[in-house]
Structure formats: C-alpha cells, structure tokens
Scaffold this motif. Structure first.
Motif, PDB file in Angstrom:
ATOM      1  N   ALA A  99      -4.976   3.644   0.318  1.00  0.00           N
ATOM      2  CA  ALA A  99      -4.283   2.606  -0.457  1.00  0.00           C
ATOM      3  C   ALA A  99      -4.486   1.228   0.167  1.00  0.00           C
ATOM      4  O   ALA A  99      -4.653   0.228  -0.551  1.00  0.00           O
ATOM      5  CB  ALA A  99      -2.800   2.943  -0.592  1.00  0.00           C
ATOM      6  N   ALA A 119       0.831  -1.207   0.000  1.00  0.00           N
ATOM      7  CA  ALA A 119       0.000   0.000   0.000  1.00  0.00           C
ATOM      8  C   ALA A 119       0.865   1.257   0.000  1.00  0.00           C
ATOM      9  O   ALA A 119       0.573   2.229  -0.712  1.00  0.00           O
ATOM     10  CB  ALA A 119      -0.936  -0.010   1.206  1.00  0.00           C
ATOM     11  N   THR A 161       2.351   2.054  -3.394  1.00  0.00           N
ATOM     12  CA  THR A 161       1.341   2.663  -4.267  1.00  0.00           C
ATOM     13  C   THR A 161       1.015   4.091  -3.835  1.00  0.00           C
ATOM     14  O   THR A 161       1.044   5.018  -4.638  1.00  0.00           O
ATOM     15  CB  THR A 161       0.056   1.807  -4.254  1.00  0.00           C
ATOM     16  N   ALA A 162       0.702   4.265  -2.559  1.00  0.00           N
ATOM     17  CA  ALA A 162       0.247   5.568  -2.060  1.00  0.00           C
ATOM     18  C   ALA A 162       1.276   6.666  -2.252  1.00  0.00           C
ATOM     19  O   ALA A 162       0.914   7.829  -2.502  1.00  0.00           O
ATOM     20  CB  ALA A 162      -0.109   5.457  -0.575  1.00  0.00           C
TER      21      ALA A 162
END
Length: 142
Positions: A138, A75, A78-79
C-alpha cells in the motif's frame, strides 16, 4: 526528564540486534509492525535519531516524522480497509510511555471493534509478516 538510553528496544532494533518486521526504511526512519498489535496493521514509525520522546526531539526530525506518519496512516487505512486510524504517541511514564525512544503508533481501526488489550504477548511471526507485506504494498502504491 532522564537521558536517552541507547539500550532501549527500539535502539537495539535500529542497530539490527533484535529482529523486526520492517515495512519501510530510509536514512532517517524505520516503519515496523508492532510485535504486540492492538489491531491488524498496527505499526510504529520510529526516527533513527536518538531522542527519548517528543519533548527532547529535534524539530526537523519531528517535521519529517509527522509527514511520514501521515503517509503510513493513509497506506494503513487502504491496506486494512480501515474506517479510521489512531495515531498515538506517549511522553514519559505518567502518559503511558514504556519504550523511551521517540515513536508513533499507527493503528487501523474498524467501527465498533475495540482495540485488543496490550497483554505483552507477541503476535505470531507469520501474522506480522503478512501485515507488513500488505502495508508495504500500500505504501509503494501511494
């Protein structure tokens, strides 16, 4: 190895005595933003079960912890549009441990951008809240 001290900062955060920017919480773990981030998105995965570090932690807690660390790392990558992720975990003072409650650092990394030094200065609350919001979104999308 010394006994577990239930007055450490993470034990106090888990009891609600010290505020934090929480990203995720369940019965066994909390994920919070590091108050002194070394990079945008630097967060901590903290088991609720009391243990000083990995050396005295319950194996079942460790198994669940690493699965959560992986999910948080995905996460965070991605975030924060990271090129990579550092996972850090320290055991005892000689290895750099300063808070004696098991925890894992998840730090998004960007190519050719060094980590900020650990100065002891807390990041602004608005910055931590914004990072927590991005990471939480995310995580929920996974």
């Amino acid at each position: 190895m010394s006994d577990y001290d239930d007055q450490n900062v993470f034990a106090r955060i888990l009891r609600g005595e010290i505020p934090s920017h929480t990203v995720f919480e369940d019965d066994g773990f909390v994920v919070i933003m590091d108050a002194m981030p070394q990079a945008p998105g630097h967060c901590l995965v903290i088991p609720k079960a009391p243990s000083r570090n990995l050396l005295d932690a319950d194996d079942a807690v460790l198994a669940k912890a690493i699965a959560l660390v992986k999910k948080v790392a995905r996460a965070a990558k991605t975030a924060f549009a990271a090129d990579g992720i550092n996972i850090m975990q320290y055991n005892e003072p000689a290895a750099g441990q300063t808070v004696f409650h098991l925890h894992f650092h998840v730090i998004p990394r960007h190519a050719d951008v060094p980590l900020k030094p650990h100065t002891g200065q807390m990041a602004p609350a608005a910055e931590l809240a914004a990072s927590a919001g991005k990471l939480k979104a995310a995580l929920e999308a996974l």
